[in-house]
Enzyme design. Sequence first.
Site, PDB file in Angstrom:
ATOM      1  N   VAL A 137     -49.081  -5.374 -17.712  1.00  0.00           N
ATOM      2  CA  VAL A 137     -49.271  -6.778 -16.336  1.00  0.00           C
ATOM      3  C   VAL A 137     -50.120  -8.084 -17.764  1.00  0.00           C
ATOM      4  CG1 VAL A 137     -49.514  -5.402 -14.174  1.00  0.00           C
ATOM      5  CG2 VAL A 137     -52.004  -6.243 -15.455  1.00  0.00           C
ATOM      6  N   LYS A 171     -53.175  -7.251 -19.950  1.00  0.00           N
ATOM      7  CA  LYS A 171     -54.755  -8.114 -20.553  1.00  0.00           C
ATOM      8  C   LYS A 171     -54.395  -8.407 -22.051  1.00  0.00           C
ATOM      9  CE  LYS A 171     -55.705  -3.803 -19.449  1.00  0.00           C
ATOM     10  NZ  LYS A 171     -54.349  -3.400 -18.889  1.00  0.00           N
ATOM     11  N   VAL A 214     -52.297  -9.751 -24.010  1.00  0.00           N
ATOM     12  CA  VAL A 214     -51.864 -11.152 -24.381  1.00  0.00           C
ATOM     13  C   VAL A 214     -53.149 -12.346 -23.742  1.00  0.00           C
ATOM     14  CG1 VAL A 214     -50.338 -12.795 -23.833  1.00  0.00           C
ATOM     15  CG2 VAL A 214     -49.830 -10.446 -24.337  1.00  0.00           C
ATOM     16  N   LYS A 239     -62.333  -4.118 -27.740  1.00  0.00           N
ATOM     17  CA  LYS A 239     -61.600  -3.028 -27.175  1.00  0.00           C
ATOM     18  C   LYS A 239     -62.366  -2.241 -27.363  1.00  0.00           C
ATOM     19  CE  LYS A 239     -57.138  -1.818 -25.406  1.00  0.00           C
ATOM     20  NZ  LYS A 239     -57.258  -1.977 -23.804  1.00  0.00           N
ATOM     21  N   ASP A 246     -52.738  -3.128 -29.788  1.00  0.00           N
ATOM     22  CA  ASP A 246     -54.349  -3.774 -28.691  1.00  0.00           C
ATOM     23  C   ASP A 246     -54.870  -4.551 -30.040  1.00  0.00           C
ATOM     24  OD1 ASP A 246     -51.463  -3.907 -26.644  1.00  0.00           O
ATOM     25  OD2 ASP A 246     -52.950  -2.679 -25.208  1.00  0.00           O
ATOM     26  N   GLU A 255     -61.578  -6.603 -23.251  1.00  0.00           N
ATOM     27  CA  GLU A 255     -60.238  -5.437 -23.000  1.00  0.00           C
ATOM     28  C   GLU A 255     -60.620  -4.520 -22.274  1.00  0.00           C
ATOM     29  OE1 GLU A 255     -55.666  -4.306 -22.870  1.00  0.00           O
ATOM     30  OE2 GLU A 255     -56.942  -5.326 -24.858  1.00  0.00           O
ATOM     31  N   ALA A 292     -59.125  -0.777 -20.532  1.00  0.00           N
ATOM     32  CA  ALA A 292     -57.494   0.127 -20.610  1.00  0.00           C
ATOM     33  C   ALA A 292     -57.075   0.748 -18.469  1.00  0.00           C
ATOM     34  CB  ALA A 292     -58.662   1.444 -21.121  1.00  0.00           C
TER      35      ALA A 292
END
Length: 231
Positions: free
Chosen positions: A14, A16, A18, A40, A57, A118, A120
Amino acid sequence: MTKSIFITGTDTEVGKTVISCGLIKALQLQMAGRRVNGYKPIAAGAEQSGDHLVNEDGIAIHAVSSGKLGYSEINPVVLEQAIAPHIAARLEKTPVDISLMTKGLQQLKAKSDFVVVEGAGGWHVPLGEHHITMSQWVVEQQLPVLLVVGVKLGCLNHALLTAEAIKASGARLIGWVANVLNNDRQISDLNIQYLRDTFEAPCIAKIPYQAQLNPQSIANHFSLNELVCKM
């Protein structure tokens, strides 16, 4: 004192990463001269680079972070297969080291003024055996939450359920982002307005359908004053 925020989504894919990269850039612009880094803690889906695995990512977040950091400082736990982390860990016979996720966050905070973390997958994504989930780790770290809503068919149910789950977990939802994934502008606008009217947390950005998906252009869509006040 270092501030931090956790980015979760209504589902996988969805936006995340970006949104996380755009938020890092927006904070860097607003907090000129301050160190804004991304984190991350765990990533599934990686390729070999030299003597270690790297995730797409994690690479993106590493690229926009302020500090001169090693890749493992941004993404300490990396699994090779692009599936749910607990399944990848089982198949790869590499248990998820949650203490490494926590230690990495604390070390990065010491080098940062603001950390964008961020997740997962979605809010309750499993991390390992014994039903340990990402949401439990977020609550333990006392991270406020920003929800990325992928605006498409079914998004209202997904968004409302996720917001309810965040609250039930004991975490604090302090904002949300509408990432428009549907080219029907009228329906997208109606969905976004419904969530604006329903959520107590503010919508801090609306990313248009097929927007230029680079950190700088995404950063321009953020309105951070209300978010930062809630930190």
